[in-house]
Design an enzyme around this catalytic site. Structure first.
Site, mmCIF file in Angstrom:
data_model
loop_
_atom_site.group_PDB
_atom_site.id
_atom_site.type_symbol
_atom_site.label_atom_id
_atom_site.label_comp_id
_atom_site.label_asym_id
_atom_site.label_seq_id
_atom_site.Cartn_x
_atom_site.Cartn_y
_atom_site.Cartn_z
ATOM 1 C CB THR A 19 -3.917 10.699 2.663
ATOM 2 O OG1 THR A 19 -3.536 11.482 3.797
ATOM 3 C CG2 THR A 19 -2.700 10.020 2.092
ATOM 4 C CB VAL A 20 -7.834 8.616 -0.397
ATOM 5 C CG1 VAL A 20 -8.485 8.030 -1.637
ATOM 6 C CG2 VAL A 20 -7.430 7.507 0.581
ATOM 7 C CE LYS A 35 0.403 14.907 6.831
ATOM 8 N NZ LYS A 35 -1.074 14.986 6.844
ATOM 9 C CB ALA A 103 -1.691 17.964 9.892
ATOM 10 N N GLY A 104 -4.957 17.199 9.700
ATOM 11 C CA GLY A 104 -6.245 17.411 10.351
ATOM 12 C C GLY A 104 -7.106 18.370 9.557
HETATM 13 N N1 LIG Z 1 -12.475 6.729 -1.401
HETATM 14 C C1 LIG Z 1 -12.083 5.879 -0.432
HETATM 15 N N2 LIG Z 1 -12.343 4.558 -0.550
HETATM 16 C C2 LIG Z 1 -11.947 3.692 0.410
HETATM 17 N N3 LIG Z 1 -11.308 4.052 1.532
HETATM 18 C C3 LIG Z 1 -11.027 5.360 1.707
HETATM 19 C C4 LIG Z 1 -11.393 6.328 0.735
HETATM 20 N N4 LIG Z 1 -10.989 7.550 1.186
HETATM 21 C C5 LIG Z 1 -10.407 7.339 2.371
HETATM 22 N N5 LIG Z 1 -10.410 6.028 2.690
HETATM 23 C C6 LIG Z 1 -9.860 5.404 3.918
HETATM 24 O O1 LIG Z 1 -10.256 6.177 5.033
HETATM 25 C C7 LIG Z 1 -9.185 6.363 5.925
HETATM 26 C C8 LIG Z 1 -8.867 7.860 6.032
HETATM 27 O O2 LIG Z 1 -8.464 8.335 4.773
HETATM 28 P P1 LIG Z 1 -7.258 9.359 4.602
HETATM 29 O O3 LIG Z 1 -7.198 9.734 3.168
HETATM 30 O O4 LIG Z 1 -6.010 8.822 5.207
HETATM 31 O O5 LIG Z 1 -7.808 10.578 5.494
HETATM 32 P P2 LIG Z 1 -7.095 11.905 6.016
HETATM 33 O O6 LIG Z 1 -5.885 12.151 5.147
HETATM 34 O O7 LIG Z 1 -8.137 12.955 5.897
HETATM 35 O O8 LIG Z 1 -6.734 11.649 7.456
HETATM 36 C C9 LIG Z 1 -8.009 5.553 5.364
HETATM 37 O O9 LIG Z 1 -8.020 4.293 5.978
HETATM 38 C C10 LIG Z 1 -8.335 5.450 3.899
HETATM 39 O O10 LIG Z 1 -7.788 4.286 3.305
HETATM 40 MG MG LIG Z 2 -3.849 12.435 5.595
#
Ligand SMILES: Nc1ncnc2c1ncn2[C@@H]1O[C@H](COP(=O)(O)OP(=O)(O)O)[C@@H](O)[C@H]1O
Ligand SMILES: [Mg+2]
Length: 213
Positions: A19-20, A35, A103-104
């Site tokens: 997601t990030v 999404k 997802a996942g």
């Molecule tokens: N580059 C980053 N720096 C800081 N926190 C991050 C970073 N990438 C992901 N996170 C944190 O890690 C967790 C999982 O990230 P997310 O993007 O939601 O993963 P996914 O979409 O793969 O489930 C979240 O709490 C997100 O804020």
């Molecule tokens: Mg995600």
């Protein structure tokens, strides 16, 4: 690359940073973000996270399904008494850049039992979008990433490359592109604080923007 820039984002696992990364990419492209299935509605949804972390530069489209339980879409749908209709998982109409987040991981089931074992990679194959595989840099990532690449390719999915998330890990970052014959799209470091501005700057500095041009 000609035509609209449209990409699907998947990962080696849940919580790896899809997601990030999607927020950074959607902001960079000024893209729509979609999404298709949000499983888990407690706390911030992925769409809400992208709206926040893109600093308003992404246009967030509504999800096709919003399911209550944070688990695989097929199971979350069953708990809610919903049947996922693959027809509702077709790409949204409209011009311009698009970022779609799965997802996942790659073999997560989306289909309810009634419509067979539709897996995330099957959806990517149907959509025909190049896929970005987001991978941790942490221990175990070589195995998870190579497995995910094989599963995507076995279904004829075009893999744009692997984007890493986390601290630098030169051994894994060298081995995966070489063994997996895949492009290294860059690495988003751990950002503290994780803000739209820090993400924008890190994305521009660390990600291979030409791959998305
Ligand atoms: N580059 C980053 N720096 C800081 N926190 C991050 C970073 N990438 C992901 N996170 C944190 O890690 C967790 C999982 O990230 P997310 O993007 O939601 O993963 P996914 O979409 O793969 O489930 C979240 O709490 C997100 O804020
Ligand atoms: Mg995600």
């Amino acid at each position: 690359m000609n035509g609209p820039r449209r990409f699907a984002i998947t990962g080696t696992d849940t919580d790896v940073g899809k997601t990030v990364f999607a927020a950074g990419l959607a902001a960079h492209l000024g893209a729509r973000y979609w999404k298709p299935v949000q499983a888990g509605l407690d706390g911030e949804t992925d769409s809400e996270t992208v709206a926040r972390l893109s600093g308003g530069k992404a246009l967030v489209l509504p999800e096709a399904y919003r399911l209550n339980t944070p688990c695989s879409p097929h199971a979350a749908a069953r708990i809610d008494g919903v049947t996922i209709d693959p027809a509702r998982l077709t790409l949204p109409d409209g011009d311009g850049p698009l970022v779609v987040e799965g997802a996942g991981g790659v073999l997560v089931p989306f289909g309810a039992d009634a419509n067979g074992g539709l897996l995330a990679a099957d959806l990517f194959a149907c959509w025909g979008l190049p896929v970005v595989l987001v991978a941790r840099t942490a221990l175990g990532t070589i195995n998870h990433t190579l497995l995910s690449l094989e599963a995507l390719r076995a279904r004829g999915v075009a893999v744009l490359g692997v984007a890493f998330s986390g601290h630098a890990e030169p051994v894994a970052e060298e081995a995966i592109p070489r063994i997996g014959a895949v492009r290294h799209l860059g690495r988003l470091p751990h950002l503290d604080p994780l803000t739209a501005e820090n993400l924008r700057a890190a994305f521009a500095a660390q990600i291979d923007l030409k791959a998305f041009a």
